[in-house]
Design an enzyme around this catalytic site. Structure first.
Site, PDB file in Angstrom:
ATOM      1  N   HIS A 259      -2.541 -60.849  32.377  1.00 41.04           N
ATOM      2  CA  HIS A 259      -3.671 -61.530  31.724  1.00 41.04           C
ATOM      3  C   HIS A 259      -5.033 -61.074  32.277  1.00 41.04           C
ATOM      4  O   HIS A 259      -5.923 -60.686  31.526  1.00 41.04           O
ATOM      5  CB  HIS A 259      -3.569 -63.049  31.901  1.00 41.04           C
ATOM      6  CG  HIS A 259      -2.290 -63.647  31.374  1.00 41.04           C
ATOM      7  ND1 HIS A 259      -1.619 -63.131  30.304  1.00 41.04           N
ATOM      8  CD2 HIS A 259      -1.580 -64.739  31.764  1.00 41.04           C
ATOM      9  CE1 HIS A 259      -0.535 -63.868  30.063  1.00 41.04           C
ATOM     10  NE2 HIS A 259      -0.493 -64.847  30.937  1.00 41.04           N
ATOM     11  N   TRP A 495     -23.474 -76.022  36.030  1.00 42.47           N
ATOM     12  CA  TRP A 495     -23.613 -75.930  34.570  1.00 42.47           C
ATOM     13  C   TRP A 495     -23.048 -77.192  33.946  1.00 42.47           C
ATOM     14  O   TRP A 495     -21.917 -77.580  34.223  1.00 42.47           O
ATOM     15  CB  TRP A 495     -22.865 -74.704  34.043  1.00 42.47           C
ATOM     16  CG  TRP A 495     -22.846 -74.635  32.540  1.00 42.47           C
ATOM     17  CD1 TRP A 495     -23.911 -74.443  31.726  1.00 42.47           C
ATOM     18  CD2 TRP A 495     -21.710 -74.770  31.683  1.00 42.47           C
ATOM     19  NE1 TRP A 495     -23.515 -74.434  30.412  1.00 42.47           N
ATOM     20  CE2 TRP A 495     -22.165 -74.644  30.347  1.00 42.47           C
ATOM     21  CE3 TRP A 495     -20.348 -74.985  31.893  1.00 42.47           C
ATOM     22  CZ2 TRP A 495     -21.318 -74.710  29.246  1.00 42.47           C
ATOM     23  CZ3 TRP A 495     -19.500 -75.062  30.790  1.00 42.47           C
ATOM     24  CH2 TRP A 495     -19.984 -74.915  29.495  1.00 42.47           C
TER      25      TRP A 495
HETATM   26  O1  LIG Z   1       1.587 -66.654  31.025  1.00 45.51           O
HETATM   27  C1  LIG Z   1       1.382 -67.698  31.586  1.00 45.51           C
HETATM   28  O2  LIG Z   1       0.317 -68.428  31.228  1.00 45.51           O
HETATM   29  C2  LIG Z   1       0.248 -69.811  31.505  1.00 45.51           C
HETATM   30  C3  LIG Z   1      -1.209 -70.205  31.305  1.00 45.51           C
HETATM   31  O3  LIG Z   1      -1.575 -70.000  29.981  1.00 45.51           O
HETATM   32  P1  LIG Z   1      -2.891 -70.715  29.411  1.00 45.51           P
HETATM   33  O4  LIG Z   1      -3.023 -70.159  28.055  1.00 45.51           O
HETATM   34  O5  LIG Z   1      -2.621 -72.186  29.443  1.00 45.51           O
HETATM   35  O6  LIG Z   1      -4.008 -70.360  30.321  1.00 45.51           O
HETATM   36  C4  LIG Z   1       0.700 -70.110  32.915  1.00 45.51           C
HETATM   37  O7  LIG Z   1       0.775 -71.501  33.096  1.00 45.51           O
HETATM   38  C5  LIG Z   1       2.063 -69.503  33.144  1.00 45.51           C
HETATM   39  O8  LIG Z   1       2.420 -69.647  34.502  1.00 45.51           O
HETATM   40  C6  LIG Z   1       2.095 -68.050  32.812  1.00 45.51           C
HETATM   41  O9  LIG Z   1       3.441 -67.592  32.777  1.00 45.51           O
END
Ligand SMILES: O=C1O[C@H](COP(=O)(O)O)[C@@H](O)[C@H](O)[C@H]1O
Ligand SMILES: NC(=O)C1=CN([C@@H]2O[C@H](COP(=O)(O)OP(=O)(O)OC[C@H]3O[C@@H](n4cnc5c(N)ncnc54)[C@H](OP(=O)(O)O)[C@@H]3O)[C@@H](O)[C@H]2O)C=CC1
Length: 534
Positions: A259, A495
């Site tokens: 990510h 902010w």
């Molecule tokens: O890929 C994942 O993402 C989630 C967080 O996703 P979000 O869209 O809520 O920010 C994370 O909780 C998880 O551990 C991970 O595998």
């Protein structure tokens, strides 16, 4: 068959089968089926040409799966009235097939059911499309791919079959390459959609527009002006029920390698030749290839206290639930600018943001009490916003400076817009054949090259996770590292998201209208009484 670029998309006709493998699992119920539900509700997929099949080992009936999913299908803002009917229509599209992941029996029966559905739709003309969504642990990808290839690939004229695979795609460079090779032998790259749901987030998708459609940013976006960039992910809860999975992967494989690195690419890449998926992905790969090996002195890893209380986690686990590290891009634009990536579970708050901090103004004549810097912040979640921290004159008679902001808060600016969930957008892309927001094989390879040496050191206990209190900012050492590489915190500035809700806006408008009406009425009555008196 060539795959269309986003701008070339032509709506296709013919029946679409969406097959969710691992339908009994966590991702399927929380993300995949809800995303399909919302696409169906908005008529992006329609009852007359789509059918959904769940597949997993768990024995259950169609109705068991439907009932299992029902509670996860929540109404969106403004859809409450039709929600019950929307849910019934959607659930009616779902069938379930139970079977193993590595033997033909289940897949033969899955293919039979899909084919029967396709046959029933054949009289409409058009082609048959099969979308296989892997809501499964990566360990079963290879056998599932083999089974699908052998038993579920009947192709009609002009039709297609695509597979969507979830992260983490491998555990390190070798395992990821082995997986890519196995899957690559069975499917073309154009059929493989490696999903990273951060690429489907509204403000991540906005990055290219912000950077390349605004004159403002282009001349400033480089090492002459930017001091450092932070890309931050925080969650205010721990591994909760996913301890077994998490302990095997840790925060770097779970969040940073995919990510945050994808976000970094979009922040740092050069302007692509066009919006064609290959042009964009070419530029992302170039950024990744320019990243220098990670320096151990620029890494802090942590583990929240209580993490090993989870019975699925070994007591001596060194798996990091927190990491801050610095990536350095060796190219003309970014030489010398640290990209600080930070991710943590069980932190003080839940937040994901990009913080671009500019250098100090040279020869400053205002002499502020403490050092302040311009920052451009893109808040991915919660409360999507783009704001720019800047110094202004404090309103009043004195010539004093203060920190303020230019603020584009989505809740306020786009009050009637429902921002789609990342998974909705990405599943729609897979149906449309747009790979722009998916990870290409070479991109994935370089991403693993960057992190593998560090991951091996952590796995071999050559680097230890520092303890931190749940609900804190993580280990202090992480803040010190950010400071050491150049991040300057603006003290005393917070902010505040604009709080004027739509209701408040409406009531303000109504109040104004009432005042106008009262004023007009009293003006009219006064005029009338003057006329009568005369
Ligand atoms: O890929 C994942 O993402 C989630 C967080 O996703 P979000 O869209 O809520 O920010 C994370 O909780 C998880 O551990 C991970 O595998
Ligand atoms: N959950 C989440 O929030 C997120 C998950 N992901 C990714 O999505 C994928 C699925 O995740 P998630 O739904 O949480 O996983 P689950 O552990 O819930 O697994 C999904 C299904 O796969 C089957 N399964 C589980 N373990 C095994 C195993 N060892 N061997 C064979 N089958 C197994 C089970 O179905 P059955 O026993 O019925 O066959 C299970 O219901 C993973 O790649 C994950 O990393 C990505 C982002 C977020």
């Amino acid at each position: 068959m060539g795959e269309p670029a986003s701008s070339d998309y032509q709506p296709e006709t013919g029946c679409l089968s969406i097959i969710v493998l691992g339908a009994s699992g966590d991702l399927a119920k929380k993300k995949t089926f809800p995303a399909l539900f919302h696409l169906h509700r908005q008529a992006f997929i329609e009852s007359h040409d789509v059918h959904i099949f769940g597949y997993a080992r768990t024995k259950m009936s169609d109705d068991d799966l439907r009932n299992h999913l029902r509670g996860y299908l929540t109404p969106c803002k403004g859809c409450e009235e039709t929600h019950k009917e929307d849910v019934s229509k959607f659930l009616a599209l779902i069938n379930y097939v139970s079977g193993p992941y590595d033997a033909e029996e289940g897949f033969l029966s899955l293919d039979e059911k899909i084919s029967a559905y396709e046959m029933s739709k054949n009289n409409n003309g058009g082609s048959c499309r099969r979308l296989f969504y892997f809501a499964l642990p990566p360990s079963v990808y290879p056998p599932v791919c083999k089974m699908l290839k052998s038993f579920c690939m009947k192709k009609s004229e002009g039709g297609w079959a695509r597979v969507v695979v979830e992260k983490p795609f491998g555990k390190d460079l070798n395992s990821s390459e082995a997986l890519s090779k196995q899957i690559g032998e069975l499917f073309d790259e154009s059929q493989i959609y490696r999903i990273d749901h951060y690429l489907g987030k509204e403000l991540v998708q906005n990055l290219l527009v912000l950077r390349f459609a605004n004159r403002f940013f282009m001349p400033l976006w480089n090492h002459d002006n930017i001091s450092n960039v932070q890309i931050v992910f925080k969650e205010d809860f721990g591994t909760e029920g996913r301890g077994g999975y998490f302990n095997e992967y840790g925060i770097i494989r779970d969040i940073l390698q995919n990510h945050l690195l994808q976000v970094l690419c979009l922040v740092a890449m050069e302007k692509p030749v066009s919006l064609k998926p290959e042009h964009i992905r070419d530029e992302k790969v170039k950024v990744l290839q320019s990243i220098l090996p990670i320096n151990d002195d620029e890494v802090v890893i942590g583990q929240y206290e209580g993490y090993t209380d989870d019975p699925t986690v070994p007591k001596d686990s060194n798996t990091p639930t927190f990491a801050t590290l610095v990536l350095r891009i060796h190219n003309e634009r970014w030489e010398g600018v640290p990209f600080i990536l930070k991710a943590g579970k069980s932190m003080k708050s839940r937040k994901a943001e990009i913080r671009v901090q500019f250098k100090d103004v040279s020869a400053d004549i205002f002499k502020p009490k403490s050092k302040v810097r311009n920052e451009f912040v893109i808040r991915l979640q919660p409360s999507e916003a783009i704001y720019m921290k800047l110094t202004v004159k404090e309103p009043g008679l004195e010539m004093k400076t203060t920190q303020s902001e230019l603020d584009l808060s989505y809740q306020q600016r786009y009050q009637d817009v429902v921002i789609p969930e990342a998974y909705e957008r990405l599943i729609l892309d897979t149906i449309r054949g747009d790979q722009q927001h998916f990870v290409r094989r070479d991109e994935l390879k370089v991403a693993w090259e960057i992190f593998t040496p560090l991951l091996h050191k952590i796995d071999n206990n050559e680097m230890r996770s520092l303890p931190y209190k749940p609900g804190s900012r993580g280990p202090e050492e992480a803040d010190k590292l950010a400071e050491k590489v150049g991040y300057v915190q603006t003290h005393g500035y917070v902010w505040i998201p604009p709080t004027l809700s739509k209701r408040e806006m409406k009531s303000m408008v109504t109040r104004r209208r009432k005042i106008c009406f009262t004023f007009a009425t009293s003006f009219f009555l006064t005029a009338l009484s003057i006329l009568i008196l005369h």
